[in-house]
Enzyme design. Structure first.
Site, PDB file in Angstrom:
ATOM      1  N   SER A  12      -8.798   2.480   6.710  1.00 27.51           N
ATOM      2  CA  SER A  12     -10.132   2.542   6.097  1.00 27.51           C
ATOM      3  C   SER A  12     -10.007   2.657   4.579  1.00 27.51           C
ATOM      4  CB  SER A  12     -10.909   3.750   6.628  1.00 27.51           C
ATOM      5  OG  SER A  12     -11.060   3.668   8.018  1.00 27.51           O
ATOM      6  N   LYS A  58     -11.897  15.175   3.041  1.00 33.09           N
ATOM      7  CA  LYS A  58     -11.664  13.920   2.313  1.00 33.09           C
ATOM      8  C   LYS A  58     -13.013  13.519   1.738  1.00 33.09           C
ATOM      9  CE  LYS A  58      -8.197  11.546   5.214  1.00 33.09           C
ATOM     10  NZ  LYS A  58      -8.031  10.428   6.158  1.00 33.09           N
ATOM     11  N   ARG A 117       0.578   3.118  13.612  1.00 32.15           N
ATOM     12  CA  ARG A 117       0.758   1.824  12.944  1.00 32.15           C
ATOM     13  C   ARG A 117       2.216   1.586  12.569  1.00 32.15           C
ATOM     14  NH1 ARG A 117      -3.842   3.255   8.712  1.00 32.15           N
ATOM     15  NH2 ARG A 117      -2.625   5.150   8.960  1.00 32.15           N
ATOM     16  N   HIS A 146      -9.034   0.394  14.416  1.00 34.27           N
ATOM     17  CA  HIS A 146      -9.577   1.477  15.250  1.00 34.27           C
ATOM     18  C   HIS A 146     -10.112   0.903  16.565  1.00 34.27           C
ATOM     19  CE1 HIS A 146     -10.547   3.604  11.227  1.00 34.27           C
ATOM     20  NE2 HIS A 146      -9.594   4.313  11.800  1.00 34.27           N
TER      21      HIS A 146
HETATM   22  O1  PNS Z   1      -8.850   9.249  10.684  1.00 35.65           O
HETATM   23  P1  PNS Z   1      -8.032  10.449  10.313  1.00 35.65           P
HETATM   24  O2  PNS Z   1      -8.429  10.965   8.959  1.00 35.65           O
HETATM   25  O3  PNS Z   1      -6.555  10.210  10.447  1.00 35.65           O
HETATM   26  O4  PNS Z   1      -8.429  11.590  11.385  1.00 35.65           O
HETATM   27  C1  PNS Z   1      -7.797  12.835  11.349  1.00 35.65           C
HETATM   28  C2  PNS Z   1      -8.437  13.793  12.375  1.00 35.65           C
HETATM   29  C3  PNS Z   1      -9.914  13.960  12.072  1.00 35.65           C
HETATM   30  C4  PNS Z   1      -8.266  13.212  13.761  1.00 35.65           C
HETATM   31  C5  PNS Z   1      -7.656  15.122  12.249  1.00 35.65           C
HETATM   32  O5  PNS Z   1      -7.620  15.514  10.903  1.00 35.65           O
HETATM   33  C6  PNS Z   1      -8.280  16.220  13.094  1.00 35.65           C
HETATM   34  O6  PNS Z   1      -8.112  16.240  14.290  1.00 35.65           O
HETATM   35  N1  PNS Z   1      -9.022  17.109  12.402  1.00 35.65           N
HETATM   36  C7  PNS Z   1      -9.775  18.163  13.047  1.00 35.65           C
HETATM   37  C8  PNS Z   1      -9.299  19.532  12.615  1.00 35.65           C
HETATM   38  C9  PNS Z   1      -8.110  19.938  13.452  1.00 35.65           C
HETATM   39  O7  PNS Z   1      -8.160  20.064  14.646  1.00 35.65           O
HETATM   40  N2  PNS Z   1      -6.981  20.131  12.732  1.00 35.65           N
HETATM   41  C10 PNS Z   1      -5.739  20.506  13.330  1.00 35.65           C
HETATM   42  C11 PNS Z   1      -5.020  19.306  13.902  1.00 35.65           C
HETATM   43  S1  PNS Z   1      -3.451  19.798  14.524  1.00 35.65           S
END
Ligand code: PNS
Length: 163
Positions: free
Chosen positions: A127, A41, A90, A17
């Site tokens: 993570s 999660k 990644r 990150h």
């Molecule tokens: O570290 P992660 O779990 O890959 O992060 C995912 C995250 C938090 C960036 C993604 O799930 C997100 O943007 N969630 C917010 C809710 C949202 O906007 N959902 C629609 C995305 S198209």
């Protein structure tokens, strides 16, 4: 001012990150690292703890701020007047879901997504994997910032004591 958002769960933040966030900070005037607080999660660390660890790990950069969001990332971007999300890729396995999210976010609000290829040193790193390896006693000290390693070790010891 050119600003970007780096969103994620960061449970906890890893060197992978930090690689992406620091490279984004070299391109944009300001980078907001946005911790998603209500993503479905199960978490090892609270959103406040995740933000603390990120603040500690990014303190040496003058243009990185840490915040949190609850709800849609595009709404957070809109509130902050940010037009660009920066995400790390990644491997090809990341691409399908990231593409969907990028297209949805662009369709919803015109927010662009810039994909940055992960440093190959960290292309295996997540993570979840860090937590799994640390849970079973594996050494992850070279994969997370020192402060995160200390908190992770302490939290897992607490969990073991409660079990
Ligand atoms: O570290 P992660 O779990 O890959 O992060 C995912 C995250 C938090 C960036 C993604 O799930 C997100 O943007 N969630 C917010 C809710 C949202 O906007 N959902 C629609 C995305 S198209």
């Amino acid at each position: 001012m050119r600003r970007a958002v780096c969103p994620g769960s960061f449970d906890p933040v890893t060197l992978g990150h930090l690689d992406i966030v620091s490279r984004a900070s070299a391109i944009y005037d300001e980078v907001i690292v946005a911790v998603g607080v209500n993503v479905s999660k199960s978490r090892l660390f609270s959103d406040v703890e995740r933000q603390d660890m990120l603040r500690e790990a990014t303190a040496s950069y003058g243009n990185i701020v840490v915040d949190s969001f609850d709800g849609l990332i595009v709404d957070f971007c809109h509130e902050r007047g940010v037009q660009v999300i920066v995400k790390g890729l990644r491997a090809i396995s990341d691409f399908d879901y990231e593409l969907q999210m990028a297209q949805m976010n662009h369709g919803l609000a015109g927010v662009e997504t810039l994909f940055m290829t992960t440093n190959p040193l960290y292309s295996f790193l997540s993570s979840s994997l860090v937590k799994e390896v640390a849970t079973y006693g594996g050494d992850v000290g070279h994969l997370v910032p020192e402060g995160v390693h200390k908190r992770l070790t302490a939290r897992l010891a607490e969990r073991r004591a409660q079990a």
